[in-house]
Design a protein around this motif. Structure first.
Motif, PDB file in Angstrom:
ATOM      1  N   LEU A  24     -65.103 -49.950  19.673  1.00 43.51           N
ATOM      2  CA  LEU A  24     -63.976 -50.806  19.264  1.00 43.51           C
ATOM      3  C   LEU A  24     -63.613 -51.828  20.338  1.00 43.51           C
ATOM      4  O   LEU A  24     -62.650 -52.577  20.176  1.00 43.51           O
ATOM      5  N   ASP A  69     -64.733 -54.606  21.310  1.00 46.84           N
ATOM      6  CA  ASP A  69     -64.753 -56.036  20.980  1.00 46.84           C
ATOM      7  C   ASP A  69     -63.823 -56.393  19.829  1.00 46.84           C
ATOM      8  O   ASP A  69     -63.743 -57.559  19.425  1.00 46.84           O
ATOM      9  N   GLU A  70     -63.116 -55.387  19.292  1.00 42.47           N
ATOM     10  CA  GLU A  70     -62.189 -55.663  18.189  1.00 42.47           C
ATOM     11  C   GLU A  70     -60.933 -56.362  18.716  1.00 42.47           C
ATOM     12  O   GLU A  70     -60.552 -56.203  19.869  1.00 42.47           O
ATOM     13  N   LYS A  71     -60.278 -57.109  17.830  1.00 38.74           N
ATOM     14  CA  LYS A  71     -59.115 -57.909  18.233  1.00 38.74           C
ATOM     15  C   LYS A  71     -57.948 -57.029  18.679  1.00 38.74           C
ATOM     16  O   LYS A  71     -57.346 -57.253  19.726  1.00 38.74           O
TER      17      LYS A  71
END
Length: 640
Positions: free
Chosen positions: A480, A482-484
Motif C-alpha cells: 500500500l 504507493d497508495e494516496k
C-alpha cells in the motif's frame, strides 16, 4: 604564527617520493592479477587501491569497490572488514566524509562480530580522524579515547598508542586546550624515546614548540624548537631545520628581541627563496613584517607585507591572504590611513569563507572603537555644554531663592531629603523583591522549557518516529506504500513530528546548550526568517569563547522575542543581527527596515517588558531608536 607546518610538509615530501615509484608497483600488481584467485586476488586488488590513492583517487575507488564485492561473495568476514576499511579511506581521500563513516561502521560491525579488538580500536581512531576533519571535535575526542582504552587493555604496540596520543593532542590544540594537548604530546615523546624512535620523538617535539608559541611561553618555544633543530640535523633532515629557526624567530619577536629576530627571519627567507618554498616564504615575510610593526618601522612592515601578498595571490594561498590583508589593515590604521585600512578590511571580508570566521584580529575592533570613540566624544561634548547651561540657570535661580526665603527653604530641603531617603529605601527593597521574583520566574521558565523540550524530544517525537517506521513497514508489506491515503497519512505524521521537533528546539535549542550562542543564533535565524522570505545576516566579533550560561540564554531569548516581533509587526524584508564583545561588554544589535515604532505605546508590550526584566537580572540595558534603514534599531548591552 606557524601551526603544524612540519608534519604537513613531511607528509607532502613523502607523497612526492612515493608517487615516483608507485606506477611501477601498480603495473607489476596488475600483471600478477591473472595468477591470483579468491583471497589473494582480493588482497592484490586492495594493494592496487592503496597505491592508486596517492595519484588517482578515482582509480583507487574503482579497485576498492571491486575488492568489496569479491570479499562479500566469499562471505569472509575478516577480509570484508579489511576492504570496507580501505573503501572508507578512499572516500576520505575524496573528502566524502559521510560515505567514509558509513563504510567504517560496516567494517566495525564485522570486527565486533569477530572480536577483533585491535581492529575495533583502529576503526575508532579512524572515526576520530574523520570527525576532526568535519570539525566535530567532541565526537572526535570521544572516538579517540575509545581507541586508546582498547589499545591499552589489549597491550597494543607502542606506535599505535603514540598515534592516538598525537591525534588527541592535535584536536585539543584546535580547541585551544593547550595544556591537555601538551600532556598527550609528552606521553607520545616518552613512548617514542623509550622505544628509540628518534623520528617520532623529534617531530612531536617540533609540534610542542608551536604550542608554546600559542601560549606565548617564548622561552619554552625556543627550547623545544632548538631541540627539534638539533634532532633534525643529527638525522640528516637538514631541510626541516629552517622551520624550527622560524619558530625561534617568532619567539624572539615575542620577547621583544627584535634585532635577533630580524637576523633569523632574513636568514630563513634566503633559504626558502633558494628552495623555492613559496608557502613558507610568504609566512616568514608576514612574521618579519610583524616584527617591524612592533618596532614601529611601518614602512619596512608594509614592504614585507606587500611582497608576501604578491606571492600569496600568485599561488592562491587563501588563508595566508586573509592574514596578510588584516595586517595591512592594522598597519594602515596605525599610520592614520583609515581609508586604506578599510579597503584592506573590506577585501578581507569579501574573501573570507563564511560568516563564522573566528580569526578576527584587533584591527577590526580598533577601527570600530576609534569611530565609536569619536562619536561618543561628540555626544559627550554636547551633553556637557547643555549641562553647563542648565547648571548656570539653576545656580542663578537658587541664588535668588536663597536670598528670599533663607532658613525656611533650608528646612523644607532637609525635610524633603529625609522623606526622599526613606522613599528610596522602600523602593530599593521593592525593586529587590521584584528582581528576585523575576529571577525565580525566569529560572523556572527556563527549567520548565528545558524539561518540556526534553520530554517532547525523547518521548513524543521518538514515539511518532517509531509509528512512522512501523507504518512504512506495514504499508510496504501490504503493498500500500504507493497508495494516496497511506502517503497522506505518512506525510501528516512526518509533518507533525517535524513541528514537535521545532517546538522542542524553540523551547530549549540544542545548539545553544552544546555549541554556544553564535551557532544557536544562526540556527534561530535560519529556522524563522528563512521561512517568511526575510533576508537576514549575522555578524560577530571577538566572541571566541563560550559566554556565561545565564548571559547566553538571555541573549538568545531576547533575540527570539525581537525576531518574533519583527515577523509579526514590522513588515520588514531585511534584518541584521550583530553580536560583539568590546571593553568587557557584550553588545547585541538587531536592526530591521520595517515600519518602526510609531509611538511609545509600542514599547510597553508584554514581550518588550519581558526583555527589560531579563536584562535587569544581568545588569544589562536596552535602547530602541529609529534605524537609518527607516525601521528599528535595538541595542542591548550586557557587562561581563
Amino acid at each position: 604564527m606557524k601551526k603544524a607546518f612540519l608534519t604537513i610538509f613531511m607528509f607532502l615530501q613523502f607523497i612526492n617520493f612515493y608517487a615516483q615509484n608507485n606506477i611501477r608497483i601498480i603495473d607489476s600488481l596488475k600483471i600478477s592479477l591473472k595468477e591470483k584467485n579468491d583471497t589473494t586476488l582480493i588482497q592484490t586488488l586492495e594493494e592496487i587501491s592503496w597505491q592508486y590513492k596517492a595519484i588517482n583517487i578515482d582509480s583507487a575507488l574503482k579497485y576498492s569497490k571491486r575488492s568489496v564485492l569479491m570479499a562479500k561473495n566469499l562471505k569472509h568476514d575478516k577480509l570484508t572488514a579489511l576492504v570496507y576499511n580501505t573503501l572508507a579511506t578512499v572516500y576520505e581521500g575524496k573528502s566524502e566524509l559521510d560515505s567514509a563513516l558509513i563504510f567504517h561502521k560496516e567494517s566495525l560491525t564485522l570486527k565486533v562480530k569477530n572480536n577483533d579488538s585491535i581492529g575495533i580500536a583502529n576503526t575508532y581512531n579512524n572515526f576520530g580522524i574523520i570527525y576532526d576533519k568535519k570539525g566535530e571535535y567532541l565526537k572526535s575526542l570521544k572516538n579517540y579515547f575509545k581507541a586508546l582504552d582498547i589499545y591499552e587493555k589489549s597491550n597494543a604496540t607502542y606506535d599505535r598508542l603514540c598515534l592516538v596520543y598525537v591525534n588527541i593532542g592535535i584536536v585539543y590544540k584546535k580547541q585551544k586546550e593547550y595544556q591537555k594537548s601538551l600532556n598527550f604530546y609528552h606521553k607520545a615523546i616518552e613512548s617514542y624515546t623509550k622505544n628509540e624512535n628518534k623520528v617520532g620523538e623529534i617531530i612531536t617535539i617540533s609540534n610542542i614548540s608551536s604550542i608554546y608559541l600559542e601560549l606565548k611561553d617564548y622561552y619554552k618555544a625556543i627550547e623545544y624548537s632548538s631541540k627539534a633543530a638539533s634532532g633534525f640535523k643529527s638525522l640528516g633532515y637538514l631541510r626541516y631545520v629552517p622551520y624550527m629557526t622560524h619558530n625561534i624567530a617568532i619567539a624572539k619577536t615575542g620577547l621583544k628581541k627584535y634585532n635577533e629576530a630580524i637576523i633569523l627571519f632574513l636568514d630563513i627567507i634566503k633559504k626558502f627563496q633558494k628552495e623555492n618554498n613559496l608557502f613558507e616564504l610568504a609566512d616568514a615575510k608576514i612574521n618579519l613584517a610583524d616584527t617591524f610593526y612592533q618596532k614601529n618601522e611601518f614602512l619596512k612592515c608594509l614592504l614585507q607585507l606587500k611582497e608576501a601578498l604578491k606571492i600569496i595571490k600568485e599561488n592562491d594561498y587563501k588563508e595566508k591572504e586573509l592574514r596578510a590583508l588584516l595586517k595591512l589593515s592594522k598597519v594602515s590604521f596605525k599610520q592614520n590611513r583609515f581609508k586604506e585600512a578599510f579597503k584592506y578590511l573590506k577585501e578581507y571580508d569579501n574573501k573570507k569563507d563564511s560568516v563564522f570566521e573566528k580569526n578576527k584580529t584587533k584591527s577590526i575592533l580598533e577601527l570600530e572603537t576609534k569611530y565609536q570613540s569619536e562619536k561618543k566624544e561628540k555626544e559627550l561634548l554636547r551633553t556637557r555644554t547643555e549641562k553647563a547651561e542648565t547648571e548656570l540657570k539653576l545656580s542663578k535661580t537658587k541664588y535668588w531663592i536663597y536670598i528670599l526665603v533663607g532658613v525656611f527653604v533650608l528646612a523644607v530641603l532637609l525635610f524633603f531629603a529625609i522623606n526622599q531617603r526613606n522613599k528610596r529605601k522602600n523602593q530599593e527593597e521593592i525593586l529587590e523583591q521584584k528582581e528576585q521574583g523575576f529571577k525565580a520566574i525566569i529560572e523556572a521558565q527556563e527549567e520548565e522549557r528545558s524539561k518540556i523540550a526534553r520530554e517532547l524530544h525523547d518521548g513524543v517525537v521518538q514515539q511518532i518516529g517509531s509509528v512512522i517506521l512501523k507504518s512504512r513497514n506495514l504499508f510496504s508489506k501490504k503493498n500500500l506504500i504507493d497508495e494516496k491515503e497511506p502517503q497522506e497519512l505518512l506525510e501528516s505524521l512526518e509533518n507533525s513530528n517535524q513541528e514537535l521537533r521545532n517546538i522542542s528546539h524553540q523551547m530549549m535549542p540544542r545548539a545553544l546548550k552544546e555549541l554556544g550562542i553564535i551557532p544557536a543564533l544562526q540556527d534561530l535565524l535560519d529556522g524563522s526568517l528563512s521561512l517568511v522570505n526575510i533576508k537576514y545576516s549575522l555578524e560577530h566579533f571577538n566572541i571566541e569563547k563560550r559566554l556565561p550560561q545565564k548571559i547566553e540564554v538571555t541573549i538568545y531569548r531576547i533575540t527570539q522575542e525581537l525576531i518574533n516581533n519583527i515577523i509579526k509587526h514590522s513588515k520588514a524584508n531585511e534584518v541584521s543581527v550583530q553580536l560583539y564583545n568590546t571593553n568587557n561588554t557584550v553588545i547585541l544589535i538587531v536592526e530591521d527596515n520595517g515600519v518602526g515604532f510609531s509611538s511609545q505605546k509600542n514599547k510597553k508590550g508584554i514581550g518588550l517588558l519581558n526583555i527589560s526584566s531579563r536584562l535587569d537580572l544581568v545588569k544589562g540595558d536596552v535602547n530602541f531608536e529609529p534605524s537609518p534603514k527607516s525601521g528599528t534599531l535595538v541595542t542591548i548591552k550586557i557587562p561581563l
